[in-house]
Design a protein around this motif. Structure first.
Motif, PDB file in Angstrom:
ATOM      1  N   ARG A 180       0.857  -1.188   0.000  1.00 17.64           N
ATOM      2  CA  ARG A 180       0.000   0.000   0.000  1.00 17.64           C
ATOM      3  C   ARG A 180       0.889   1.233   0.000  1.00 17.64           C
ATOM      4  N   GLY A 184      -2.370   5.852  -0.497  1.00 17.28           N
ATOM      5  CA  GLY A 184      -3.484   4.910  -0.582  1.00 17.28           C
ATOM      6  C   GLY A 184      -3.555   4.144  -1.881  1.00 17.28           C
ATOM      7  N   THR A 228      -8.113  -7.025  -0.503  1.00 18.65           N
ATOM      8  CA  THR A 228      -9.185  -6.074  -0.183  1.00 18.65           C
ATOM      9  C   THR A 228      -8.923  -5.367   1.138  1.00 18.65           C
ATOM     10  N   ASP A 229      -8.322  -6.079   2.094  1.00 14.96           N
ATOM     11  CA  ASP A 229      -8.103  -5.501   3.422  1.00 14.96           C
ATOM     12  C   ASP A 229      -7.068  -4.379   3.429  1.00 14.96           C
ATOM     13  N   PHE A 230      -6.313  -4.178   2.345  1.00 13.77           N
ATOM     14  CA  PHE A 230      -5.312  -3.113   2.321  1.00 13.77           C
ATOM     15  C   PHE A 230      -5.949  -1.734   2.137  1.00 13.77           C
ATOM     16  N   GLY A 231      -7.221  -1.676   1.746  1.00 15.51           N
ATOM     17  CA  GLY A 231      -7.896  -0.393   1.569  1.00 15.51           C
ATOM     18  C   GLY A 231      -7.425   0.378   0.359  1.00 15.51           C
ATOM     19  N   THR A 232      -7.119  -0.293  -0.737  1.00 18.53           N
ATOM     20  CA  THR A 232      -6.700   0.344  -1.989  1.00 18.53           C
ATOM     21  C   THR A 232      -7.738   0.032  -3.063  1.00 18.53           C
ATOM     22  N   SER A 235      -8.542  -5.045  -5.627  1.00 19.04           N
ATOM     23  CA  SER A 235      -9.240  -6.069  -4.842  1.00 19.04           C
ATOM     24  C   SER A 235      -8.533  -7.414  -4.875  1.00 19.04           C
ATOM     25  N   TRP A 256     -10.408   4.784 -10.968  1.00 17.85           N
ATOM     26  CA  TRP A 256      -8.985   4.657 -10.725  1.00 17.85           C
ATOM     27  C   TRP A 256      -8.226   4.876 -12.019  1.00 17.85           C
TER      28      TRP A 256
END
Length: 730
Positions: A180, A184, A228-232, A235, A256
């Motif tokens: 990440r 972001g 997905t959990d990285f918040g970018t 996915s 994006w």
């Protein structure tokens, strides 16, 4: 750097000697600054670029000011076909930014300098391989005209030159990581096997597809990462092998944008979120120009357009009918959005041709375009016709009959409603014997047909489908039984008491007692029936009767016989049947392969007449493959394995095993379509009541059977895309 400023008014009041001293000091400082700038200049420079053709290859000679210490970093892309070479601490001393070559597969070379770095971009006609070597003060780049891939290949450098550090074929990716970024963004970092690995990056919808050409993928990196959990915006990242290449698919969500850059052997793909402010004009319409601010009161439209032209760098031509004035207040909006607002407010429209914008009222532009279209239509009616012959290699000529809208048996178009390719004056003749098309039409339509044939007349990919049916059987059976018989020899001899039985007297269970001449009143060889008290023998297994062991007990005092016969049979069997049909077919074409026998059956009609019909009992594979764009194979499979069963009054029964399904399998992968598992456990017991329940002795008064059977059927299928044959050089 120190800066000096002096206005002309102050210079007039300074003495001459003081003014000359100030100017001299400024010159010294400026000279030092220039010397410092010269020292900071790049250490090397590209002085000239020349090319020559050697057979099918093109050799590019890049002459340097100093001998290079190492080869430039390079990479290749396939769409468009380009090769990029990055020179560190190198300037462009050729005096030009573009060099036309037009030799072999090399169109031109662009030289781009950014700071102390210079990039050479080789524009190609098709995807080819290349190699680089150092020869004195020059770098020789060989563009392989016979190659079919954009991967770098090892070559031998000329005499006296350093050999290029070219990677071995099918090198493996070394590592794959996801991070990440500080803002972001999702960052995918790939460690390439070498700096000359060919990479093709495409954006397809909501994903980024990265192909590493002629590269292998280790088993540890063949996976799907859920990030997905990285918040970018990213996915997932999926990496898989695609034949000789490696494909990485980056799935993203929302709005994006992506950027790709390479440093040495590390490739970085950044996916950043595009944040749109809904309070600003334009919203998410995709305006990307430089942001400007306008505050005009009653300004002429032409003046506003001139202000936009100065900022955008475009050439704007306004028609004479563009007039009027407007009041405009815009703050921090892209210049292309400001231009759109001006055009919308005054009912104007634009047409772009390169860097030139033609602006006029909408009605004027539409009228002008309508007149141009009418003139083109009139010219096409008067344009001379051309004839050309097209030889088809893979498609059948008859398949173009519908495309051309031709009537059966004629070469003329069947009507304007059905004619989709030929003009109203065009015609075509189809020759199935030579598989050729004879087309007569205007030049533009001839070119359209040529492009259509180039896109459709291509070899279809082929798929090898291998199915494997494994059938295993495991069975066990055991039967036990007994028979007991009793008879009185005196009764059999007519009731005479006290006679003796000679050595030739015999007794068989459920059989007869043979007499001799010594028996009173009986002739020699006469027989006597033996009675059976218990008749529970072991049952046959598979048509084989159980063997028996008999005992006879004889009492000479009262001439009585007691017979005992024990029977037992046990069967144990294991079997395995492996069937493996294979078939090769084209993409989206049905293929059938079968082997077996046909069994005759007698069939009676309603009139009473009989006839013979045959039914198949065979192994059959029917499949329709479809190759997906990502290299997988979708299969519609119908597999059946029928065999001859037991014989009945009407004929032989047919044992059937059938699987029909539709699955998607990766190239070279194996999938289990299905399986059937059967297990049978059976125990049978027949006995004489009460006596059969007596411990140990009860086995003489009962028959007992046990059966155990296991059957398992598995169906595997493996599709393999047949590699295309290398093009033969003529």
């Amino acid at each position: 750097m120190t800066q000096f400023a002096m206005n002309s008014g102050a210079a007039r009041f300074l003495p001459g000697w003081l003014l000359r001293a100030a100017l001299l000091l400024a010159a010294v400082i400026l000279g030092a600054g220039v010397a410092h700038a010269q020292q900071a200049a790049p250490a090397n420079a590209i002085e000239s670029i020349s090319a020559n053709q050697q057979g099918p290859n093109v050799v590019l000679n890049i002459a340097m000011r100093e001998a290079p210490a190492k080869l430039p970093l390079g990479f290749a892309i396939t769409n468009p076909a380009r090769i990029a070479l990055d020179f560190g601490a190198t300037a462009n001393a050729t005096g030009k930014s573009s060099h036309d070559v037009n030799l072999g597969d090399l169109r031109s070379v662009n030289v781009i300098q950014a700071g102390e770095r210079t990039r050479l971009v080789l524009n190609l006609k098709r995807t080819v391989s290349y190699s680089a070597a150092i020869s004195g003060k020059s770098i020789l780049v060989t563009v392989d005209g016979a190659a079919a891939s954009a991967s770098a290949s090892a070559v031998t450098a000329p005499a006296g030159a350093a050999q290029a550090a070219v990677p071995p074929a099918r090198a493996q990716l070394r590592n794959l990581d996801f991070r990440r970024g500080s803002n972001g963004e999702g960052r995918v970092v790939v460690d390439l096997p070498n700096s000359q690995t060919a990479v093709d990056v495409r954006q397809l919808g909501n994903r980024v597809q990265v192909d590493f050409l002629n590269t292998a993928l280790p088993e540890a990196l063949r996976r799907r990462l859920d990030v997905t959990d990285f918040g970018t915006p990213v996915s997932s990242v999926t990496t898989s092998a695609q034949g000789q290449n490696v494909r990485m698919v980056i799935e993203a969500q929302g709005q994006w944008e992506q950027s790709v850059y390479q440093s040495e052997t590390q490739l970085v793909v950044d996916v950043r979120a595009v944040k749109e402010d809904p309070n600003k004009l334009g919203g998410p319409q995709g305006f990307r120009g430089e942001k400007i601010s306008f505050d005009f009161q009653n300004i002429e439209v032409r003046a506003a357009l001139q202000a936009v032209a100065d900022i955008s760098g475009l050439n704007i031509i306004a028609a004479d009918t563009v007039s009027g004035s407007l009041t405009l207040r815009l703050k921090d909006v892209p210049w292309d959005q400001a231009l759109d607002v001006i055009l919308q407010s005054k009912g104007l429209d634009m047409r772009k041709n390169g860097t030139v914008l033609w602006i006029a009222p909408k009605e004027e532009l539409l009228t002008k375009e309508k007149l141009e279209l009418e003139q083109r239509a009139q010219i096409s009616d008067l344009e001379p016709l051309r004839s050309e012959i097209f030889q088809l290699n893979y498609q059948k000529a008859e398949s173009f009959r519908t495309v051309f809208g031709l009537d059966a048996g004629t070469g003329a178009a069947g009507g304007s409603d059905r004619n989709r390719v030929l003009s109203k004056r065009g015609s075509a003749i189809i020759d199935p014997r030579t598989n050729q098309l004879f087309v007569t039409d205007i030049a533009s339509k001839i070119e359209d047909i040529r492009m259509l044939i180039q896109k459709t007349d291509i070899a279809s990919k082929q798929v090898l489908i291998e199915a494997r049916l494994v059938e295993a059987n495991d069975g066990f059976s055991r039967n036990l039984g007994a028979k007991i018989g009793f008879n009185d020899a005196r009764n059999a001899a007519g009731g005479d008491a006290g006679y003796g039985v000679g050595g030739s007297n015999r007794l068989a269970l459920s059989g007869t007692l043979a007499g001799t001449g010594a028996v009173t009143g009986q002739a020699a060889g006469s027989t006597f029936d033996n009675s059976t008290l218990v008749n529970l023998p072991a049952a046959a297994i598979g048509g084989i009767n159980a063997p028996s062991l008999a005992f006879s007990l004889f009492s000479s005092s009262d001439n009585r016989f007691l017979n005992l016969e024990l029977s037992a049979l046990e069967a144990d069997g294991k079997g395995k049947i492996i069937s493996s049909p294979r078939v090769v077919t084209e993409d989206k074409m049905v293929a059938v392969i079968e082997q077996g026998i046909e069994l005759p059956y007698q069939v009676a009609s309603s009139s009473g007449a009989t006839s013979i019909e045959f039914k198949k009992a065979n192994l059959r594979l029917e499949v329709i493959p479809q190759i997906t764009p990502d290299g997988n194979v979708v299969l519609e499979v119908d597999v059946s394995k029928d065999s001859k069963g037991e014989e009945t009054r009407a004929g032989f029964a047919i044992n059937t095993q059938h699987v029909k399904t539709k699955v998607m399998v990766e190239n070279g992968g194996t999938v289990v379509l299905g399986g059937i598992y059967q297990q049978t456990e059976r125990s049978n017991e027949s006995k004489v009541p009460l006596l059969g329940d007596v411990p140990v002795l009860g086995y003489l008064f009962k028959t007992k059977g046990r059966e155990s059977a296991k059957t398992e059927l598995l169906v595997f299928i493996t599709p393999k895309i047949v590699a295309e044959r290398a093009a033969v050089t003529r």
